[in-house]
Design a protein around this motif. Structure first.
Motif, short mmCIF file in Angstrom:
data_model
loop_
_atom_site.label_atom_id
_atom_site.label_comp_id
_atom_site.label_asym_id
_atom_site.label_seq_id
_atom_site.Cartn_x
_atom_site.Cartn_y
_atom_site.Cartn_z
N ILE A 227 76.48 30.02 55.01
CA ILE A 227 75.47 29.27 54.26
C ILE A 227 74.94 30.10 53.09
O ILE A 227 74.76 29.62 51.98
CB ILE A 227 74.34 28.82 55.20
CG1 ILE A 227 74.93 27.81 56.18
CG2 ILE A 227 73.17 28.22 54.44
CD1 ILE A 227 74.10 27.55 57.39
N ARG B 235 72.98 43.08 44.84
CA ARG B 235 72.15 44.28 44.83
C ARG B 235 72.39 45.01 43.51
O ARG B 235 73.51 45.00 43.00
CB ARG B 235 72.52 45.23 45.98
CG ARG B 235 72.18 44.69 47.36
CD ARG B 235 70.67 44.65 47.58
NE ARG B 235 70.32 44.16 48.91
CZ ARG B 235 70.06 42.89 49.19
NH1 ARG B 235 70.11 41.97 48.24
NH2 ARG B 235 69.74 42.53 50.41
N PHE C 17 79.54 37.93 52.06
CA PHE C 17 79.56 37.68 53.51
C PHE C 17 80.80 36.87 53.91
O PHE C 17 81.28 36.97 55.03
CB PHE C 17 78.29 36.94 53.95
CG PHE C 17 77.02 37.72 53.68
CD1 PHE C 17 77.05 39.11 53.56
CD2 PHE C 17 75.81 37.08 53.55
CE1 PHE C 17 75.90 39.83 53.31
CE2 PHE C 17 74.65 37.80 53.31
CZ PHE C 17 74.69 39.17 53.19
N PHE D 277 72.67 36.60 58.27
CA PHE D 277 71.26 36.81 57.91
C PHE D 277 71.09 38.06 57.04
O PHE D 277 69.98 38.60 56.95
CB PHE D 277 70.41 36.92 59.18
CG PHE D 277 70.39 35.64 59.98
CD1 PHE D 277 69.58 34.58 59.61
CD2 PHE D 277 71.21 35.48 61.10
CE1 PHE D 277 69.57 33.40 60.32
CE2 PHE D 277 71.21 34.30 61.82
CZ PHE D 277 70.39 33.25 61.44
N CYS E 243 67.01 38.99 57.10
CA CYS E 243 66.20 37.77 57.19
C CYS E 243 65.21 37.85 58.37
O CYS E 243 65.62 38.04 59.51
CB CYS E 243 67.13 36.58 57.38
SG CYS E 243 66.25 35.05 57.65
N GLY F 157 63.74 35.38 59.54
CA GLY F 157 63.78 34.11 60.26
C GLY F 157 64.94 34.03 61.24
O GLY F 157 65.28 32.96 61.73
C1 HEM Z 1 70.38 29.55 59.18
C2 HEM Z 1 69.26 29.92 58.62
C3 HEM Z 1 69.05 31.10 57.70
C4 HEM Z 1 69.98 31.86 57.04
C5 HEM Z 1 71.51 31.71 57.03
C6 HEM Z 1 69.24 32.88 56.31
C7 HEM Z 1 69.83 33.88 55.56
C8 HEM Z 1 69.12 34.86 54.90
C9 HEM Z 1 69.72 35.99 54.20
C10 HEM Z 1 71.23 36.25 54.08
C11 HEM Z 1 68.71 36.73 53.68
C12 HEM Z 1 68.86 38.07 52.93
C13 HEM Z 1 68.72 37.87 51.44
C14 HEM Z 1 68.94 39.20 50.72
O1 HEM Z 1 69.32 40.20 51.35
O2 HEM Z 1 68.76 39.21 49.51
C15 HEM Z 1 67.46 36.09 54.03
C16 HEM Z 1 66.22 36.54 53.65
C17 HEM Z 1 65.04 35.90 53.98
N1 HEM Z 1 64.88 34.85 54.85
FE1 HEM Z 1 66.36 33.82 55.75
N2 HEM Z 1 67.89 32.71 56.54
C18 HEM Z 1 67.73 31.64 57.39
C19 HEM Z 1 66.53 31.17 57.89
C20 HEM Z 1 65.28 31.65 57.59
C21 HEM Z 1 64.04 31.19 58.17
C22 HEM Z 1 63.92 30.13 59.27
C23 HEM Z 1 63.03 31.88 57.55
C24 HEM Z 1 61.55 31.82 57.75
C25 HEM Z 1 60.88 30.79 58.20
C26 HEM Z 1 63.64 32.76 56.58
C27 HEM Z 1 62.95 33.60 55.74
C28 HEM Z 1 63.54 34.55 54.94
C29 HEM Z 1 62.79 35.44 54.06
C30 HEM Z 1 61.27 35.47 53.86
C31 HEM Z 1 63.73 36.30 53.47
C32 HEM Z 1 63.47 37.42 52.47
C33 HEM Z 1 63.38 38.76 53.20
C34 HEM Z 1 63.19 39.92 52.22
O3 HEM Z 1 63.45 39.75 51.04
O4 HEM Z 1 62.81 41.00 52.66
N3 HEM Z 1 65.01 32.60 56.64
N4 HEM Z 1 67.74 34.96 54.79
#
Ligand code: HEM
Length: 291
Positions: free
Chosen positions: A170, A176, A199, A235, A242, A244
Motif C-alpha cells: 500500500i 529519504r 518496499f 509499515f 508507523c 499505527g
Molecule cells: C495498513 C495501514 C498502514 C500502513 C500500510 C502504514 C504505513 C506507514 C509507513 C510505511 C510509514 C512510514 C513513512 C516514512 O517512513 O516516511 C507510516 C508512517 C506513519 N503512520 Fe502509518 N500506516 C498504516 C496505518 C496507520 C494508522 C492506523 C495510523 C494512525 C492512526 C498511522 C499513522 C502514521 C503516522 C503518524 C506516521 C508518521 C510517523 C513519523 O513520521 O514518524 N498509520 N505509515
C-alpha cells in the motif's frame, strides 16, 4: 472536505513540478484549502471548550491536541508561573490532516485488498471463516463480549493480514534525503541526494518469499509471526516506523471478523492498479447479503 482531501492525496506521489495546472500544484492548493477548513473547525471547538471550561470531557484526538499543554499555576525552572499555552492551530490541523491518511487511505485500502485477495482464494476464505466462526461461537456460548486481545487469538487471520500487506504494498516505498555524505554497503550517497527505499522490491524478492506474486497466507506458518524486519516493511522502519502498526492490524481484524461471520459477498470484476498509488480500478464494487 472529502474532495479537497482526494485532490491533496493525488499529489503525494507525483512529478515534482509545481506550476498552475500540474498535479503537484493542484495538490498543494487543495492542502491549503483543507488546512483552512480544519482550522475553522478547530476554532469552533476551541471556543466551545472555553465555554464549558476546564472540566469539559475529552472525546477525541482534536480535544487532546487542543488542551492547554502547560497547566495554569505550574512553575517553570526559573520559579515563574507559566502562562497557559496551546499548540499552534496550524500544527494541530497538520496533525489532523495526517491522521486522515490512515483513516481514508491506507487502512481502508488494506481492507479492500484483503476482500479482493480472499475472493480470489476460496481455500483461504474458507479457513478464515472457520477460525472466526469458532471465536464467534465461543463468545456466544459463554455470553462474553469481545476483548482487546481477541484478535491475537486468530493466527490464520493475522497471516491473511500479513500476506495482504506484503502483496498489496500500500505504501510502495519511502524517500529519504542524505543530510551528509554516507556510505551504505559500499555505495556512496552524496549529501543532498534522495534515496527511494522500495518496499515492493523487498516484498517481491524471491530470496525473501517463494512465489512472491502469489497470495499464500500459509507461508507465514513457516516464516513465523510477521514482525517488522528487513524483509517485511509495510509499515516502514527505523525512527519513522508507523505508530499505527498494531491499530491497523486490530482494525482490519475486526472488519474481517464481522464481514466473514455475518455476511456473504460477491465482488464484481475489478483489478488492482499499483502506480502511482495502490488502488482498485473500480473501487471493487461488491454485493453484500446478511447471513
Ligand atoms: C495498513 C495501514 C498502514 C500502513 C500500510 C502504514 C504505513 C506507514 C509507513 C510505511 C510509514 C512510514 C513513512 C516514512 O517512513 O516516511 C507510516 C508512517 C506513519 N503512520 Fe502509518 N500506516 C498504516 C496505518 C496507520 C494508522 C492506523 C495510523 C494512525 C492512526 C498511522 C499513522 C502514521 C503516522 C503518524 C506516521 C508518521 C510517523 C513519523 O513520521 O514518524 N498509520 N505509515
Amino acid at each position: 472536505m472529502k474532495r479537497e482531501f482526494e485532490e491533496f492525496i493525488k499529489g503525494l506521489i507525483c512529478l515534482p513540478i509545481k506550476f498552475p495546472g500540474t498535479r503537484l500544484y493542484k495538490s498543494l492548493k487543495a492542502k491549503e484549502r483543507l488546512v483552512k477548513m480544519v482550522e475553522k473547525i478547530l476554532k469552533e471547538r476551541k471556543s466551545g471548550m472555553a465555554k464549558t471550561g476546564e472540566n469539559s470531557v475529552v472525546n477525541d484526538a482534536v480535544d487532546v491536541l487542543l488542551r492547554d499543554i502547560s497547566e495554569e499555576g505550574d512553575d517553570d525552572e526559573q520559579g515563574e508561573t507559566k502562562e497557559k499555552q496551546s499548540l499552534p492551530l496550524d500544527y494541530i490541523s497538520g496533525n489532523i490532516i495526517e491522521m486522515m491518511i490512515p483513516g481514508e487511505e491506507t487502512v481502508p485500502m488494506a481492507m479492500t485488498l484483503a476482500v479482493k485477495f480472499l475472493g480470489d482464494s476460496p481455500v483461504a476464505l474458507h479457513q478464515l471463516m472457520e477460525e472466526n466462526m469458532e471465536l464467534k461461537k465461543q463468545k456466544m456460548n459463554c455470553g462474553e463480549d469481545y476483548s482487546w486481545t481477541d484478535y491475537l487469538s486468530l493466527p490464520f487471520t493475522q497471516n491473511v493480514i500479513s500476506e495482504t500487506l506484503r502483496l498489496a504494498n500500500i505504501i510502495n516505498g519511502v524517500w529519504r534525503k542524505a543530510v551528509k555524505d554516507i556510505d551504505i554497503k559500499g555505495y556512496l550517497i552524496p549529501q543532498g541526494w534522495c534515496v527511494l527505499a522500495s518496499f515492493i522490491s523487498v516484498h517481491m524478492d524471491e530470496e525473501n518469499y517463494e512465489h512472491p506474486y502469489r497470495f499464500h497466507p500459509w507461508r507465514w506458518e513457516r516464516l513465523g509471526t510477521a514482525v517488522n524486519n528487513n524483509s517485511f516493511t509495510p509499515f516502514g522502519g527505523g525512527q519513522r516506523l508507523c505508530p499505527g502498526i498494531e491499530l491497523s492490524r486490530l482494525e482490519i481484524s475486526i472488519f474481517l471478523h464481522h464481514l466473514i461471520t455475518s455476511y456473504r459477498w460477491v465482488a464484481e470484476e475489478d483489478h488492482i492498479i499499483y502506480f502511482p498509488t495502490v488502488r482498485m480500478k473500480r473501487k471493487l464494487p461488491i454485493s453484500v447479503t446478511r447471513l
